[in-house]
Design a protein around this motif. Structure first.
Motif, PDB file in Angstrom:
ATOM      1  N   VAL B  59      -0.835   8.996   9.162  1.00 18.51           N
ATOM      2  CA  VAL B  59      -0.644   9.190   7.722  1.00 18.51           C
ATOM      3  C   VAL B  59       0.596   8.433   7.225  1.00 18.51           C
ATOM      4  O   VAL B  59       0.503   7.693   6.236  1.00 18.51           O
ATOM      5  CB  VAL B  59      -0.595  10.687   7.369  1.00 18.51           C
ATOM      6  CG1 VAL B  59      -0.268  10.864   5.899  1.00 18.51           C
ATOM      7  CG2 VAL B  59      -1.912  11.344   7.708  1.00 18.51           C
ATOM      8  N   PRO B  60       1.760   8.560   7.919  1.00 16.40           N
ATOM      9  CA  PRO B  60       2.906   7.754   7.480  1.00 16.40           C
ATOM     10  C   PRO B  60       2.606   6.257   7.425  1.00 16.40           C
ATOM     11  O   PRO B  60       3.043   5.579   6.495  1.00 16.40           O
ATOM     12  CB  PRO B  60       3.979   8.051   8.532  1.00 16.40           C
ATOM     13  CG  PRO B  60       3.661   9.402   9.003  1.00 16.40           C
ATOM     14  CD  PRO B  60       2.175   9.535   8.947  1.00 16.40           C
ATOM     15  N   ILE B  61       1.830   5.747   8.377  1.00 13.08           N
ATOM     16  CA  ILE B  61       1.497   4.317   8.329  1.00 13.08           C
ATOM     17  C   ILE B  61       0.792   3.999   7.018  1.00 13.08           C
ATOM     18  O   ILE B  61       1.148   3.062   6.307  1.00 13.08           O
ATOM     19  CB  ILE B  61       0.605   3.919   9.527  1.00 13.08           C
ATOM     20  CG1 ILE B  61       1.417   3.925  10.814  1.00 13.08           C
ATOM     21  CG2 ILE B  61      -0.002   2.538   9.317  1.00 13.08           C
ATOM     22  CD1 ILE B  61       0.590   3.748  12.060  1.00 13.08           C
ATOM     23  N   CYS B  62      -0.215   4.824   6.683  1.00 14.82           N
ATOM     24  CA  CYS B  62      -0.954   4.583   5.443  1.00 14.82           C
ATOM     25  C   CYS B  62      -0.017   4.656   4.243  1.00 14.82           C
ATOM     26  O   CYS B  62      -0.106   3.855   3.312  1.00 14.82           O
ATOM     27  CB  CYS B  62      -2.061   5.617   5.276  1.00 14.82           C
ATOM     28  SG  CYS B  62      -3.327   5.466   6.509  1.00 14.82           S
ATOM     29  N   VAL B  63       0.886   5.642   4.272  1.00 11.18           N
ATOM     30  CA  VAL B  63       1.818   5.794   3.161  1.00 11.18           C
ATOM     31  C   VAL B  63       2.701   4.557   3.049  1.00 11.18           C
ATOM     32  O   VAL B  63       2.870   3.999   1.955  1.00 11.18           O
ATOM     33  CB  VAL B  63       2.673   7.068   3.356  1.00 11.18           C
ATOM     34  CG1 VAL B  63       3.823   7.090   2.376  1.00 11.18           C
ATOM     35  CG2 VAL B  63       1.823   8.308   3.205  1.00 11.18           C
ATOM     36  N   TYR B  64       3.219   4.083   4.182  1.00  8.90           N
ATOM     37  CA  TYR B  64       4.090   2.914   4.126  1.00  8.90           C
ATOM     38  C   TYR B  64       3.312   1.670   3.699  1.00  8.90           C
ATOM     39  O   TYR B  64       3.840   0.832   2.975  1.00  8.90           O
ATOM     40  CB  TYR B  64       4.781   2.685   5.474  1.00  8.90           C
ATOM     41  CG  TYR B  64       5.893   3.668   5.719  1.00  8.90           C
ATOM     42  CD1 TYR B  64       6.876   3.867   4.758  1.00  8.90           C
ATOM     43  CD2 TYR B  64       5.963   4.422   6.877  1.00  8.90           C
ATOM     44  CE1 TYR B  64       7.887   4.774   4.943  1.00  8.90           C
ATOM     45  CE2 TYR B  64       6.987   5.338   7.080  1.00  8.90           C
ATOM     46  CZ  TYR B  64       7.941   5.511   6.110  1.00  8.90           C
ATOM     47  OH  TYR B  64       8.948   6.411   6.287  1.00  8.90           O
ATOM     48  N   VAL B  65       2.065   1.558   4.151  1.00 12.96           N
ATOM     49  CA  VAL B  65       1.252   0.419   3.723  1.00 12.96           C
ATOM     50  C   VAL B  65       1.129   0.430   2.209  1.00 12.96           C
ATOM     51  O   VAL B  65       1.366  -0.577   1.537  1.00 12.96           O
ATOM     52  CB  VAL B  65      -0.139   0.458   4.390  1.00 12.96           C
ATOM     53  CG1 VAL B  65      -1.104  -0.459   3.661  1.00 12.96           C
ATOM     54  CG2 VAL B  65      -0.038   0.062   5.847  1.00 12.96           C
ATOM     55  N   SER B  66       0.802   1.592   1.647  1.00 16.63           N
ATOM     56  CA  SER B  66       0.599   1.568   0.201  1.00 16.63           C
ATOM     57  C   SER B  66       1.930   1.426  -0.530  1.00 16.63           C
ATOM     58  O   SER B  66       1.967   0.846  -1.617  1.00 16.63           O
ATOM     59  CB  SER B  66      -0.198   2.780  -0.271  1.00 16.63           C
ATOM     60  OG  SER B  66       0.563   3.918  -0.198  1.00 16.63           O
ATOM     61  N   LEU B  67       3.015   1.904   0.064  1.00 21.06           N
ATOM     62  CA  LEU B  67       4.324   1.669  -0.563  1.00 21.06           C
ATOM     63  C   LEU B  67       4.667   0.187  -0.552  1.00 21.06           C
ATOM     64  O   LEU B  67       5.182  -0.345  -1.538  1.00 21.06           O
ATOM     65  CB  LEU B  67       5.407   2.453   0.177  1.00 21.06           C
ATOM     66  CG  LEU B  67       5.470   3.946  -0.118  1.00 21.06           C
ATOM     67  CD1 LEU B  67       6.340   4.643   0.895  1.00 21.06           C
ATOM     68  CD2 LEU B  67       5.984   4.206  -1.512  1.00 21.06           C
ATOM     69  N   ALA B  68       4.371  -0.463   0.579  1.00 22.45           N
ATOM     70  CA  ALA B  68       4.666  -1.896   0.665  1.00 22.45           C
ATOM     71  C   ALA B  68       3.853  -2.659  -0.372  1.00 22.45           C
ATOM     72  O   ALA B  68       4.363  -3.559  -1.047  1.00 22.45           O
ATOM     73  CB  ALA B  68       4.373  -2.411   2.071  1.00 22.45           C
ATOM     74  N   VAL B  69       2.574  -2.274  -0.525  1.00 20.92           N
ATOM     75  CA  VAL B  69       1.722  -2.964  -1.498  1.00 20.92           C
ATOM     76  C   VAL B  69       2.243  -2.733  -2.909  1.00 20.92           C
ATOM     77  O   VAL B  69       2.323  -3.656  -3.724  1.00 20.92           O
ATOM     78  CB  VAL B  69       0.260  -2.496  -1.350  1.00 20.92           C
ATOM     79  CG1 VAL B  69      -0.590  -3.064  -2.468  1.00 20.92           C
ATOM     80  CG2 VAL B  69      -0.293  -2.923  -0.011  1.00 20.92           C
ATOM     81  N   SER B  70       2.655  -1.486  -3.200  1.00 18.44           N
ATOM     82  CA  SER B  70       3.103  -1.216  -4.569  1.00 18.44           C
ATOM     83  C   SER B  70       4.464  -1.866  -4.837  1.00 18.44           C
ATOM     84  O   SER B  70       4.719  -2.317  -5.949  1.00 18.44           O
ATOM     85  CB  SER B  70       3.156   0.281  -4.844  1.00 18.44           C
ATOM     86  OG  SER B  70       4.048   0.924  -3.985  1.00 18.44           O
ATOM     87  N   LEU B  71       5.323  -1.934  -3.813  1.00 20.01           N
ATOM     88  CA  LEU B  71       6.615  -2.602  -4.046  1.00 20.01           C
ATOM     89  C   LEU B  71       6.408  -4.104  -4.235  1.00 20.01           C
ATOM     90  O   LEU B  71       7.141  -4.752  -4.974  1.00 20.01           O
ATOM     91  CB  LEU B  71       7.580  -2.345  -2.882  1.00 20.01           C
ATOM     92  CG  LEU B  71       8.991  -2.912  -3.075  1.00 20.01           C
ATOM     93  CD1 LEU B  71       9.669  -2.271  -4.262  1.00 20.01           C
ATOM     94  CD2 LEU B  71       9.836  -2.719  -1.845  1.00 20.01           C
ATOM     95  N   ASN B  72       5.375  -4.622  -3.583  1.00 21.96           N
ATOM     96  CA  ASN B  72       5.063  -6.036  -3.730  1.00 21.96           C
ATOM     97  C   ASN B  72       4.764  -6.391  -5.182  1.00 21.96           C
ATOM     98  O   ASN B  72       4.996  -7.508  -5.626  1.00 21.96           O
ATOM     99  CB  ASN B  72       3.855  -6.385  -2.868  1.00 21.96           C
ATOM    100  CG  ASN B  72       4.076  -7.670  -2.119  1.00 21.96           C
ATOM    101  OD1 ASN B  72       4.765  -8.557  -2.604  1.00 21.96           O
ATOM    102  ND2 ASN B  72       3.506  -7.772  -0.939  1.00 21.96           N
ATOM    103  N   LEU B  73       4.257  -5.406  -5.906  1.00 23.99           N
ATOM    104  CA  LEU B  73       3.981  -5.628  -7.322  1.00 23.99           C
ATOM    105  C   LEU B  73       5.268  -5.948  -8.073  1.00 23.99           C
ATOM    106  O   LEU B  73       5.285  -6.803  -8.964  1.00 23.99           O
ATOM    107  CB  LEU B  73       3.321  -4.359  -7.891  1.00 23.99           C
ATOM    108  CG  LEU B  73       2.796  -4.396  -9.304  1.00 23.99           C
ATOM    109  CD1 LEU B  73       1.825  -5.521  -9.474  1.00 23.99           C
ATOM    110  CD2 LEU B  73       2.140  -3.078  -9.633  1.00 23.99           C
ATOM    111  N   VAL B  74       6.361  -5.275  -7.704  1.00 22.15           N
ATOM    112  CA  VAL B  74       7.630  -5.534  -8.381  1.00 22.15           C
ATOM    113  C   VAL B  74       8.320  -6.761  -7.792  1.00 22.15           C
ATOM    114  O   VAL B  74       8.733  -7.662  -8.515  1.00 22.15           O
ATOM    115  CB  VAL B  74       8.562  -4.300  -8.272  1.00 22.15           C
ATOM    116  CG1 VAL B  74       9.934  -4.629  -8.806  1.00 22.15           C
ATOM    117  CG2 VAL B  74       7.975  -3.136  -9.028  1.00 22.15           C
ATOM    118  N   VAL B  75       8.410  -6.804  -6.451  1.00 23.10           N
ATOM    119  CA  VAL B  75       9.200  -7.865  -5.820  1.00 23.10           C
ATOM    120  C   VAL B  75       8.445  -9.191  -5.820  1.00 23.10           C
ATOM    121  O   VAL B  75       8.996 -10.232  -6.147  1.00 23.10           O
ATOM    122  CB  VAL B  75       9.588  -7.464  -4.379  1.00 23.10           C
ATOM    123  CG1 VAL B  75      10.331  -8.588  -3.689  1.00 23.10           C
ATOM    124  CG2 VAL B  75      10.449  -6.220  -4.404  1.00 23.10           C
ATOM    125  N   GLY B  76       7.170  -9.131  -5.452  1.00 21.92           N
ATOM    126  CA  GLY B  76       6.424 -10.372  -5.308  1.00 21.92           C
ATOM    127  C   GLY B  76       5.828 -10.859  -6.608  1.00 21.92           C
ATOM    128  O   GLY B  76       5.951 -12.028  -6.957  1.00 21.92           O
TER     129      GLY B  76
END
Lengths: 294, 379
Positions: B59-76
């Motif tokens: 579950v943490p992996i999935c959470v971190y994956v979606s956090l990385a994707v959502s942060l990519n929206l701001v950073v990338g």
């Protein structure tokens, strides 16, 4: 009286922040990078001083000197190995590298000294606190000497930057890297010197801070580092007097909100003040205006 | 040839409009990685290859994956450096936990409770993102980064003084002091102790759904008219303004959507543990998510997915080397950054790669593999 006591401890904490903030602000000024590993250099300085006094039996002041030398070398080495290869590649890459260096230093400390907190002996052990106002006001030697150290460092640094050749070169590089190079200034040397001074000061700040708050752990430097960084931005990052003013204001705000509002919320209040200042003056109190070219 | 010229045009909107099948390719790869990874991990754990410790990380992996994707929206995609993503995660986690406890009073159907809680977490996080976003998006570059850092710390500090709980079946709230006359089992959020007595509802399947949803939202936003506007502002703010784009509106849009998705992920994270302390959401967590984004390639969605997965699994797998694990992590991080960003080393690696690479396809006149968009600095 409580007000005065708070004011003095605020100034003392603020002085520590100001000295750390100098490292941030000078490095940012000259190489436009957020050096997140700076807080951990403070921690290494603290451990070095601790080792020198506890295991080598050195005098506290001598230990401070050794810690300064080691931190200076450490700062220059970090710059040479980790930051220089990435110069001019954009802030994100350097930021992540700085975070990597920060992890590295913390974990090295964890490996060598373990996670258990060490009790740091004050540099000013044996000096008596000063009593004033008929015994109602007690000022610890740590507070007085920290504030004094801050003032001395500020004066020396301002003189160095404005009067000496090396200092002028540093200012020139932070003004315009390329033009400075064309004028025959050794840019690499200037940047190394900046890191050296910043890291040496970090050792001083670490010892002063640990003299007042004596718990030494591998993560000791992290939060003061972030606070001092906030102080540097508060005063206008890149500006030396700005770092001093930002540090002092932040220290006073922190101590006052701790004693009058809430201990848990003191950090939140400090950060809220930063945000308010940036909303009114987007480049900090003494920061330069950035103009954007098309 | 025309394609090559277009590649060199720095305005992302135009590039994306012309290369429309980039979107389909990116989406296919992303969804394939997510579903493939899910099936692989399920099979491996059914076969008993994956240990218990690692199964607890699904579950943490999935959470971190979606956090990385959502942060990519701001950073990338929006090109702003955010150092406070964990703050939105915290808002989502604690408001979601609160909602789940309230709903459990009257409902028993867990999937519905989970969905409502996650939506509530996303809603609260988007409000936080909106409040934070409005004043700060006028700031530039490093100043914006430090303010997001400050906001992350403020949110965490507030979590330290929040108290929620039931007294006689009614929801009570207190600020900066404990609730009077409360039973221990009726506490929901207790200041620095955090959330206690949470009924855990998260599962790997929910994690996968969360990831798919996040990727769906981010990729669709990226490929929409609004997304192209966001990217053109990132590439050249002044040019964007001059063609009539409302810079603040589009930056705020990216920021709020990212915050909402982080809140949703945070909620699933919160509902995965029966107790959760606010310290979990400190600056280090924000940095961790940023590291996933940068190592995966800024702006590259599936790169972030892989980086988040590997960087959560690997430290867990090497737990027996506990002491040297994080040290190695730090060294690898520094080396990877130097090797991927240093121009001299990068060109040497590219040259080496070109020699080793099997030459089966005609790569066009350039002959070089397409490089990741990386190191884009806010001008």
């Amino acid at each position: 009286m409580i007000f005065l006591t708070n004011l003095i401890s605020g100034l003392s904490l603020g002085s520590v922040y100001a000295i750390i903030a100098l490292g941030y602000t000078m490095v940012y000024g000259i190489s436009k990078m957020l050096n997140f590993a700076h807080g951990d250099v403070i921690m290494i300085g603290g451990y070095m001083s601790f080792v020198m006094t506890m295991y080598m039996g050195l005098n506290g002041w001598l230990a401070l000197l050794v810690a300064m030398v080691i931190c200076t070398l450490l700062g220059v080495t970090i710059e040479r190995l980790a930051y220089r290869p990435l110069r001019g590649t954009g802030s994100l890459a350097v930021l992540i590298t700085a975070i990597g260096v920060s992890y590295f230093l913390q974990n090295i400390a964890l490996l060598i000294w373990g996670a258990n907190p060490k009790m740091f002996t004050s540099l000013f052990k044996g000096m008596k606190p000063v009593h004033a106002a008929g015994g109602q006001l007690t000022i610890t030697p740590e507070s007085i000497l920290t504030i004094l150290a801050n003032i001395v460092i500020m004066i020396l640094l301002t003189l160095f930057v404005s009067k000496t050749k090396a200092g002028k070169a540093m200012r020139a590089v932070s003004e315009d890297n390329g033009a400075a190079q064309l004028m025959g200034i050794n840019v690499n040397q200037s940047i190394s010197l900046t890191f050296a001074i910043g890291s040496g000061l970090a050792a001083v700040a670490g010892v002063l801070m640990l003299s007042a708050y004596p718990v030494l752990m591998p993560t000791t430097g992290a939060m003061p580092g972030i606070k001092a960084f906030t102080a540097a931005v508060f005063g206008g990052i890149g500006s030396i007097p700005g770092a001093m003013i930002g540090g002092l204001i932040l220290g006073i705000i922190e101590i006052f909100s701790r004693s009058y509002i809430s201990t848990e919320l003191s950090d939140a209040i400090v950060f809220a003040c930063l945000i308010i200042v940036l909303l009114v003056k987007p480049t900090g109190l003494l920061g330069k205006k950035i103009s954007e070219k098309v | 040839m025309a394609e090559r010229i277009l590649k060199n045009i720095r305005i992302g909107g135009l590039k994306n409009a012309v290369k429309g099948n980039d979107y389909r390719k990116e989406a296919t790869i992303s969804y394939a990685i997510l579903i493939g990874g899910y099936i692989l991990l399920q099979v491996l754990s059914a076969a008993g290859i994956v240990g218990h410790n690692l199964q607890g990380q699904f579950v943490p992996i999935c959470v971190y994956v979606s956090l990385a994707v959502s942060l990519n929206l701001v950073v990338g995609i929006s090109g702003e450096l955010s150092l406070g993503h964990a703050g939105f995660m915290a808002v989502g986690a604690f408001s979601g936990i609160l909602m789940s406890r309230v709903l459990l009073q009257s409902m028993t159907f867990e999937p519905l409770i989970l969905i409502i809680s996650m939506l509530f977490g996303a809603f609260m996080a988007s409000i936080a993102g909106f409040i934070i976003g409005i004043p700060i998006l006028g700031l530039r570059g490093d100043y914006l980064a430090i303010v997001t850092l400050a906001f992350g710390e403020i949110i965490r500090n507030f979590m330290n003084v929040l108290y929620f709980g039931f007294v006689d079946g009614k929801l009570k709230f207190a600020f900066n002091h404990t609730i009077e006359g409360i039973e221990d089992t009726d506490r929901i959020i207790t200041g620095a102790i955090g959330a206690t007595g949470t009924k855990t509802m998260a599962s790997f399947t929910w994690g996968l759904l969360l990831c798919l949803f996040t990727v769906f939202i981010v990729l669709n936003l990226k490929n929409s008219k609004q997304g192209r506007a966001i990217m053109s502002i990132r590439d050249n703010r002044i040019a964007g303004e001059s063609i009539g784009l409302d810079v603040r509106k589009y930056k705020l849009m990216a920021f709020v959507v990212s915050a909402a998705l982080a809140g949703m992920a945070g909620c699933l994270f919160g509902l995965n543990y029966s107790t959760l302390v606010p310290v979990k959401f400190n600056f280090n967590t924000s940095v961790l998510i940023l590291v996933f984004v940068v190592l995966g390639g800024v702006g590259n969605i599936w790169g972030g997915i892989i980086a988040a997965t590997l960087l959560t699994i690997l430290p867990e797998t090497f737990r027996q080397f506990a002491d040297y694990r994080m040290l190695t992590y730090a060294i690898v991080l520094i080396l990877v950054m130097i090797c991927t960003y240093n121009p001299a080393i990068k060109s040497r690696i590219t040259a080496l790669w070109n020699k080793v690479k099997p030459k089966k396809k005609d790569n066009g006149p350039g002959g070089k593999p397409r490089k990741k968009k990386a190191g884009k600095e806010a001008a």
